[in-house]
Write an enzyme that holds these catalytic residues in place. Structure first.
Site, PDB file in Angstrom:
ATOM      1  N   HIS A   1       9.268 -26.651   1.370  1.00  0.00           N
ATOM      2  CA  HIS A   1       8.542 -27.599   0.664  1.00  0.00           C
ATOM      3  C   HIS A   1       7.567 -27.154  -0.379  1.00  0.00           C
ATOM      4  O   HIS A   1       6.641 -27.844  -0.560  1.00  0.00           O
ATOM      5  CB  HIS A   1       8.181 -28.657   1.611  1.00  0.00           C
ATOM      6  CG  HIS A   1       9.116 -29.300   2.407  1.00  0.00           C
ATOM      7  ND1 HIS A   1       9.889 -30.509   2.199  1.00  0.00           N
ATOM      8  CD2 HIS A   1       9.581 -28.602   3.755  1.00  0.00           C
ATOM      9  CE1 HIS A   1      10.915 -30.549   3.057  1.00  0.00           C
ATOM     10  NE2 HIS A   1      10.805 -29.504   4.021  1.00  0.00           N
TER      11      HIS A   1
ATOM     12  N   GLU B   1       0.793  -1.399  -0.115  1.00  0.00           N
ATOM     13  CA  GLU B   1      -0.044   0.133   0.085  1.00  0.00           C
ATOM     14  C   GLU B   1       0.959   1.316   0.015  1.00  0.00           C
ATOM     15  O   GLU B   1       0.364   2.406  -0.583  1.00  0.00           O
ATOM     16  CB  GLU B   1      -0.861  -0.060   1.142  1.00  0.00           C
ATOM     17  CG  GLU B   1      -2.274   0.522   0.715  1.00  0.00           C
ATOM     18  CD  GLU B   1      -3.424   0.156   1.813  1.00  0.00           C
ATOM     19  OE1 GLU B   1      -4.033  -0.674   1.900  1.00  0.00           O
ATOM     20  OE2 GLU B   1      -3.541   1.130   2.781  1.00  0.00           O
TER      21      GLU B   1
ATOM     22  N   LYS C   1     -12.929   1.375  -2.626  1.00  0.00           N
ATOM     23  CA  LYS C   1     -14.022   1.737  -1.459  1.00  0.00           C
ATOM     24  C   LYS C   1     -14.948   2.489  -2.042  1.00  0.00           C
ATOM     25  O   LYS C   1     -16.453   2.073  -1.849  1.00  0.00           O
ATOM     26  CB  LYS C   1     -13.254   2.562  -0.543  1.00  0.00           C
ATOM     27  CG  LYS C   1     -12.253   1.979   0.463  1.00  0.00           C
ATOM     28  CD  LYS C   1     -11.799   2.861   1.679  1.00  0.00           C
ATOM     29  CE  LYS C   1     -11.101   2.082   2.746  1.00  0.00           C
ATOM     30  NZ  LYS C   1     -10.521   3.008   3.919  1.00  0.00           N
TER      31      LYS C   1
HETATM   32  O1  PA5 Z   1      -3.059   1.124   6.166  1.00  0.00           O
HETATM   33  C1  PA5 Z   1      -3.995   1.969   5.639  1.00  0.00           C
HETATM   34  O2  PA5 Z   1      -3.979   3.093   5.921  1.00  0.00           O
HETATM   35  C2  PA5 Z   1      -5.270   1.089   5.342  1.00  0.00           C
HETATM   36  O3  PA5 Z   1      -4.938  -0.323   4.946  1.00  0.00           O
HETATM   37  C3  PA5 Z   1      -6.368   1.331   6.453  1.00  0.00           C
HETATM   38  O4  PA5 Z   1      -5.723   0.860   7.747  1.00  0.00           O
HETATM   39  C4  PA5 Z   1      -7.735   0.711   5.946  1.00  0.00           C
HETATM   40  O5  PA5 Z   1      -7.846   0.904   4.751  1.00  0.00           O
HETATM   41  C5  PA5 Z   1      -8.435   0.661   7.215  1.00  0.00           C
HETATM   42  O6  PA5 Z   1      -9.006   2.021   7.176  1.00  0.00           O
HETATM   43  P1  PA5 Z   1      -9.838   2.688   8.363  1.00  0.00           P
HETATM   44  O7  PA5 Z   1      -8.655   2.612   9.663  1.00  0.00           O
HETATM   45  O8  PA5 Z   1     -10.026   4.194   8.102  1.00  0.00           O
HETATM   46  O9  PA5 Z   1     -10.988   1.776   8.852  1.00  0.00           O
END
Ligand code: PA5
Length: 464
Positions: free
Chosen positions: A325, A296, A435
């Site tokens: 393995h 990400e 989203k």
């Molecule tokens: O690392 C990140 O920013 C994302 O993976 C968020 O943690 C994830 O989308 C969840 O978002 P939120 O904490 O707003 O629910």
């Protein structure tokens, strides 16, 4: 055994990535690494500065925030819940799970109440009805705590899971108030508004960092701490790592050096798949947390001269010895596009000797930890013989102090890589797009235009 602070220090061994002995097209020369390190000079000062691009370094100094978490943890532990249900997704779940698994008893959930000294823990990080539905069949909500983690407070999966649980709590009756069984860790948004209105205990999700960089703050610490993990020592470990590197030369900074090698491997040596392979079951969830951190943070569009292109390594979690393995065949003989990073533990917490018996008499008296290390070295040797690069993170022991160091070093490594790629490592526009599409498909108010666009562009079906 008592160790000095330095005794918990983690190290990074990049010897298996060096050219020579590897060919220049497969490994990195020290001079190449030094050249990339020169481009990293501003990263840590910026992260520590007054307007940091992300707060994940500065949070280590916020002792009041840590104390607030610990005070809340003490109150909840005094109530002795049997089960703790952690609801969140992505960075709002993976860090807490990785930290718990790395630091708690490996079979925490199987221990008796007295041995555990804290609740069993369940992570709900998906909307699979089988998972949540079956969990509700086995936990007694009257003696449960629900920790809802969402920075935005609007993530659909987290909202859905929480609403199912709140409904289930409301149906318990017998004087059970759902709000008395919940803690919200959140930023500004609908979840905070609801919690404030209903009298739910609220912990602050730091405003200046995203979920994947939050493991050393309330979203990542609260759940493991209620289960009994010494999160103060985890944060202390991270602080210790920062103090080790803050005034050191970049060549002695393992986060920076590993980032420079990672960048060179991906961009100049055609090694775009970066494997993290702990030889410790307790660290397996950490490899999944790292995959999200890298994916990400670094999977972004970047400017390269006049054009825009997609950059970022593909993270691949693996586990030693199990994957010897399985995926190791691919690592040794498949496409030469991988850089394998081992994580090893010099001294496992337990000794388990093998009795001398059939079918493997030669194992007599050998400790399983010795076998584990020998197998990791064997894999590194096989990779080297096939002219494939590898590196190794080394923990003296799995201990909150060394685990805190490793989490923080990998966060910092990601920040260094972001700077080398010239991208913003702290946003996630690709995730946001998904989203929005999901909201549109669910018919949420305000997403009519997006829904129409999706319907107009629906790909043809090819169902066999
Ligand atoms: O690392 C990140 O920013 C994302 O993976 C968020 O943690 C994830 O989308 C969840 O978002 P939120 O904490 O707003 O629910």
């Amino acid at each position: 055994m008592t160790r000095s602070r330095a005794g918990w220090d983690i190290h990074f061994d990049a010897g298996g990535s060096l050219a020579p002995p590897l060919a220049g097209s497969q490994g990195v020369a020290r001079a190449e690494v030094r050249a990339e390190l020169r481009r990293c000079r501003e990263v840590l000062p910026k992260l520590q500065g007054s307007h940091p691009p992300s707060g994940f370094v500065r949070v280590l100094k916020r002792t009041a925030a840590l104390r607030a978490v610990q005070a809340s943890v003490a109150r909840w532990r005094a109530r002795k819940p049997n089960d703790l249900i952690h609801i969140g997704i992505g960075g709002s779940s993976l860090g807490a799970e990785a930290l718990l698994r790395a630091s708690a008893h490996p079979h925490h959930g199987l221990l008796s109440d007295r041995q555990r000294g804290g609740p069993r823990v369940h992570f709900v990080d998906n909307v699979d009805p089988e998972t949540l539905g079956s969990l509700l069949e086995v936990v007694d909500l009257r003696h449960s705590l629900v920790h809802v983690v969402s920075k935005s407070g609007s993530t659909v999966e987290t909202a859905a899971g929480f609403q199912v649980l709140r409904d289930a709590l409301e149906r318990v009756g017998r004087g059970v108030r759902w709000a008395d069984h919940c803690v919200f860790t959140t930023g500004r948004g609908a979840l905070r508004e609801l919690g404030t209105r209903e009298g739910v205990e609220i912990l602050d999700f730091p405003a200046d960092l995203g979920g994947r960089f939050s493991v050393l703050t309330a979203p990542g610490l609260f759940t493991p701490a209620v289960a009994g993990v010494n999160v103060g020592a985890v944060v202390q470990g991270a602080r210790r790592y920062l103090s080790r590197i803050a005034n050191a030369a970049l060549a002695d900074n393992s986060a920076a050096v590993s980032a420079a090698i990672a960048y060179l491997m991906a961009e100049h040596k055609r090694k775009s798949v970066h494997v993290l392979m702990p030889y410790a079951d307790a660290l397996e969830p950490l490899a999944r947390w790292y995959a999200q951190l890298i994916g990400e943070s670094l999977g972004k569009r970047a400017r390269r001269g006049a054009r825009t292109t997609g950059v970022g390594p593909t993270p691949l979690p693996a586990r030693g010895t199990t994957d010897q393995h399985s995926q190791v065949q691919l690592f040794v003989e498949g496409p030469a596009d991988k850089w394998v990073n081992f994580v090893t533990v010099e001294k496992p917490r337990r000794v388990q000797r093998v009795a001398g018996d059939e079918p493997a008499d030669y194992l007599e008296g050998i400790d399983l930890g010795t076998l584990l290390r020998a197998e990791q070295r064997g894999t590194a040797i096989a990779l080297a013989a096939a002219r494939r690069p590898s590196a190794c993170w080394i923990l003296p022991e799995i201990h909150p102090q060394s685990v805190g160091q490793l989490f923080f070093a990998l966060e910092l490594q990601t920040a260094y890589q972001g700077a080398l790629y010239g991208i913003n490592a702290y946003d996630q526009p690709g995730v946001e797009a998904g989203k929005i599409a999901a909201f549109a498909l669910l018919g949420r108010d305000g997403y009519k235009k997006e829904k129409a666009a999706i319907e107009a562009n629906t790909p043809p079906s090819w169902r066999i």
